[in-house]
Design a protein around this motif. Sequence first.
Motif, mmCIF file in Angstrom:
data_model
loop_
_atom_site.group_PDB
_atom_site.id
_atom_site.type_symbol
_atom_site.label_atom_id
_atom_site.label_comp_id
_atom_site.label_asym_id
_atom_site.label_seq_id
_atom_site.Cartn_x
_atom_site.Cartn_y
_atom_site.Cartn_z
ATOM 1 N N LEU A 63 -17.549 17.526 8.138
ATOM 2 C CA LEU A 63 -16.728 16.332 8.335
ATOM 3 C C LEU A 63 -17.560 15.112 8.696
ATOM 4 O O LEU A 63 -17.047 13.982 8.651
ATOM 5 C CB LEU A 63 -15.703 16.579 9.452
ATOM 6 C CG LEU A 63 -14.642 17.651 9.188
ATOM 7 C CD1 LEU A 63 -13.775 17.835 10.427
ATOM 8 C CD2 LEU A 63 -13.780 17.285 7.990
ATOM 9 N N GLN A 64 -18.833 15.322 9.038
ATOM 10 C CA GLN A 64 -19.630 14.216 9.555
ATOM 11 C C GLN A 64 -19.762 13.069 8.566
ATOM 12 O O GLN A 64 -19.656 11.902 8.931
ATOM 13 C CB GLN A 64 -21.021 14.712 9.955
ATOM 14 C CG GLN A 64 -21.818 13.663 10.710
ATOM 15 C CD GLN A 64 -23.276 14.035 10.830
ATOM 16 O OE1 GLN A 64 -23.849 14.641 9.924
ATOM 17 N NE2 GLN A 64 -23.895 13.671 11.942
ATOM 18 N N GLY A 65 -19.986 13.377 7.300
ATOM 19 C CA GLY A 65 -20.185 12.322 6.318
ATOM 20 C C GLY A 65 -18.957 11.963 5.511
ATOM 21 O O GLY A 65 -19.039 11.118 4.610
ATOM 22 N N ALA A 66 -17.809 12.568 5.832
ATOM 23 C CA ALA A 66 -16.610 12.365 5.015
ATOM 24 C C ALA A 66 -16.092 10.933 5.104
ATOM 25 O O ALA A 66 -15.662 10.350 4.100
ATOM 26 C CB ALA A 66 -15.520 13.341 5.433
ATOM 27 N N GLU A 67 -16.131 10.343 6.288
ATOM 28 C CA GLU A 67 -15.607 8.983 6.451
ATOM 29 C C GLU A 67 -16.444 7.986 5.663
ATOM 30 O O GLU A 67 -15.916 7.053 5.047
ATOM 31 C CB GLU A 67 -15.590 8.608 7.927
ATOM 32 C CG GLU A 67 -15.033 7.216 8.188
ATOM 33 C CD GLU A 67 -14.976 6.887 9.677
ATOM 34 O OE1 GLU A 67 -14.591 5.754 10.012
ATOM 35 O OE2 GLU A 67 -15.319 7.774 10.495
ATOM 36 N N ARG A 68 -17.752 8.187 5.644
ATOM 37 C CA ARG A 68 -18.659 7.257 4.970
ATOM 38 C C ARG A 68 -18.622 7.407 3.448
ATOM 39 O O ARG A 68 -19.055 6.513 2.722
ATOM 40 C CB ARG A 68 -20.080 7.508 5.485
ATOM 41 C CG ARG A 68 -21.077 6.430 5.156
ATOM 42 C CD ARG A 68 -22.386 6.651 5.880
ATOM 43 N NE ARG A 68 -22.962 7.953 5.577
ATOM 44 C CZ ARG A 68 -23.096 8.934 6.448
ATOM 45 N NH1 ARG A 68 -22.664 8.795 7.676
ATOM 46 N NH2 ARG A 68 -23.639 10.092 6.104
ATOM 47 N N MET A 69 -18.084 8.523 2.952
ATOM 48 C CA MET A 69 -18.167 8.818 1.526
ATOM 49 C C MET A 69 -17.408 7.802 0.674
ATOM 50 O O MET A 69 -17.847 7.449 -0.419
ATOM 51 C CB MET A 69 -17.645 10.243 1.264
ATOM 52 C CG MET A 69 -18.128 10.831 -0.054
ATOM 53 S SD MET A 69 -17.627 12.564 -0.255
ATOM 54 C CE MET A 69 -18.526 13.351 1.082
ATOM 55 N N PHE A 70 -16.254 7.328 1.152
ATOM 56 C CA PHE A 70 -15.447 6.391 0.373
ATOM 57 C C PHE A 70 -15.151 5.084 1.098
ATOM 58 O O PHE A 70 -14.673 4.143 0.463
ATOM 59 C CB PHE A 70 -14.120 7.040 -0.029
ATOM 60 C CG PHE A 70 -14.270 8.197 -0.968
ATOM 61 C CD1 PHE A 70 -14.531 7.998 -2.315
ATOM 62 C CD2 PHE A 70 -14.166 9.501 -0.508
ATOM 63 C CE1 PHE A 70 -14.676 9.064 -3.182
ATOM 64 C CE2 PHE A 70 -14.302 10.573 -1.365
ATOM 65 C CZ PHE A 70 -14.568 10.350 -2.708
ATOM 66 N N ALA A 149 -11.038 10.350 0.999
ATOM 67 C CA ALA A 149 -10.405 9.453 0.029
ATOM 68 C C ALA A 149 -9.025 9.026 0.505
ATOM 69 O O ALA A 149 -8.626 7.870 0.339
ATOM 70 C CB ALA A 149 -10.308 10.142 -1.330
ATOM 71 N N LEU A 150 -8.274 9.939 1.109
ATOM 72 C CA LEU A 150 -6.947 9.593 1.619
ATOM 73 C C LEU A 150 -7.022 8.577 2.755
ATOM 74 O O LEU A 150 -6.148 7.716 2.891
ATOM 75 C CB LEU A 150 -6.229 10.850 2.110
ATOM 76 C CG LEU A 150 -5.680 11.804 1.049
ATOM 77 C CD1 LEU A 150 -5.114 13.043 1.715
ATOM 78 C CD2 LEU A 150 -4.601 11.127 0.212
ATOM 79 N N ALA A 151 -8.071 8.685 3.580
ATOM 80 C CA ALA A 151 -8.187 7.833 4.767
ATOM 81 C C ALA A 151 -9.097 6.639 4.555
ATOM 82 O O ALA A 151 -9.354 5.896 5.515
ATOM 83 C CB ALA A 151 -8.697 8.667 5.945
ATOM 84 N N ALA A 152 -9.585 6.412 3.347
ATOM 85 C CA ALA A 152 -10.552 5.337 3.088
ATOM 86 C C ALA A 152 -9.970 3.987 3.489
ATOM 87 O O ALA A 152 -8.875 3.612 3.077
ATOM 88 C CB ALA A 152 -10.925 5.323 1.611
ATOM 89 N N GLY A 153 -10.717 3.266 4.316
ATOM 90 C CA GLY A 153 -10.301 1.931 4.726
ATOM 91 C C GLY A 153 -9.352 1.878 5.897
ATOM 92 O O GLY A 153 -9.001 0.783 6.351
ATOM 93 N N LEU A 154 -8.915 3.024 6.413
ATOM 94 C CA LEU A 154 -7.977 3.043 7.533
ATOM 95 C C LEU A 154 -8.715 3.015 8.869
ATOM 96 O O LEU A 154 -9.858 3.463 8.963
ATOM 97 C CB LEU A 154 -7.088 4.285 7.471
ATOM 98 C CG LEU A 154 -6.215 4.448 6.228
ATOM 99 C CD1 LEU A 154 -5.429 5.741 6.323
ATOM 100 C CD2 LEU A 154 -5.285 3.265 6.046
ATOM 101 N N ARG A 155 -8.058 2.509 9.895
ATOM 102 C CA ARG A 155 -8.622 2.574 11.232
ATOM 103 C C ARG A 155 -8.564 4.015 11.739
ATOM 104 O O ARG A 155 -7.667 4.762 11.394
ATOM 105 C CB ARG A 155 -7.850 1.667 12.186
ATOM 106 C CG ARG A 155 -8.050 0.184 11.916
ATOM 107 C CD ARG A 155 -7.356 -0.638 12.982
ATOM 108 N NE ARG A 155 -7.578 -2.056 12.811
ATOM 109 C CZ ARG A 155 -7.122 -2.999 13.639
ATOM 110 N NH1 ARG A 155 -6.405 -2.635 14.694
ATOM 111 N NH2 ARG A 155 -7.372 -4.270 13.413
ATOM 112 N N ARG A 156 -9.528 4.349 12.585
ATOM 113 C CA ARG A 156 -9.630 5.712 13.134
ATOM 114 C C ARG A 156 -9.622 6.738 12.009
ATOM 115 O O ARG A 156 -8.985 7.788 12.093
ATOM 116 C CB ARG A 156 -8.496 5.987 14.123
ATOM 117 C CG ARG A 156 -8.434 5.019 15.282
ATOM 118 C CD ARG A 156 -7.349 5.407 16.271
ATOM 119 N NE ARG A 156 -7.245 4.437 17.349
ATOM 120 C CZ ARG A 156 -7.976 4.458 18.466
ATOM 121 N NH1 ARG A 156 -8.900 5.401 18.622
ATOM 122 N NH2 ARG A 156 -7.803 3.542 19.388
ATOM 123 N N ALA A 157 -10.336 6.422 10.941
ATOM 124 C CA ALA A 157 -10.335 7.306 9.773
ATOM 125 C C ALA A 157 -10.917 8.675 10.098
ATOM 126 O O ALA A 157 -10.491 9.683 9.534
ATOM 127 C CB ALA A 157 -11.123 6.655 8.633
#
Length: 221
Positions: A63-70, A149-157
């Motif tokens: 999960l570490q790099g998932a937020e940065r992926m998109f 991808a679902l959380a891309a651009g959201l706060r507290r992603a």
Amino acid sequence: MSARGLFIREARLAFAGGGGPAGPAAFYLAALALAPLAIGPDAAILAAAGPGVIVFGALLASLQGAERMFADDASDGTLELYALSGLPLSACALIKALAYTLAAFWPAPVIAGMGALAYGLSLEAALALAAGIALAAPGLVFIAAFAGALAAGLRRAGLIIALIAAPLQAPLLVFAAGAARAAMDGTGLTGANLMLALAFSLAAMVLAPLGAGAALRARLE
């Protein structure tokens, strides 16, 4: 942009922005090193808890790099360029997740095997657990990419990604840990657990990019 060009770009970004395998590997090692502080020094308890702790550490590392992926693609306009490149967004998601897996997450099976030995598991159980993590790793990363991808651009992603991905990743953890426990108990079910981990991982590699592509397409609309 060609598929090959996108793969090379993403592999380079995994090293340039996230340090390649260093980040997930350091996180994984830290999780395995700190867990015994809570479990205690008893060798039997450590060995019994080892498979579960080690596979859970792999989940956290994936999960570490998932937020940065998109997230960066959604904020700087790169996502629009993907849509205009001629490649389906699902193919872009597949390539990005595959590049991250190969560039950053490949040490996970090695760390899992070493951690199993450190927790007191037998060599056979350690090898079974390392094989289970190797087969589960693509599925873990692809599911994390779907959540990203679902959380891309959201706060507290990061929190949202964990809430989405963790329940979907759980079967992979069960099968990977089950392979080690079967080797420990001599039940003969090690191969069956490994095959189930492989099957679920392949299913995730097929379905997760489709879901990620749909999520990215909805964001553009």
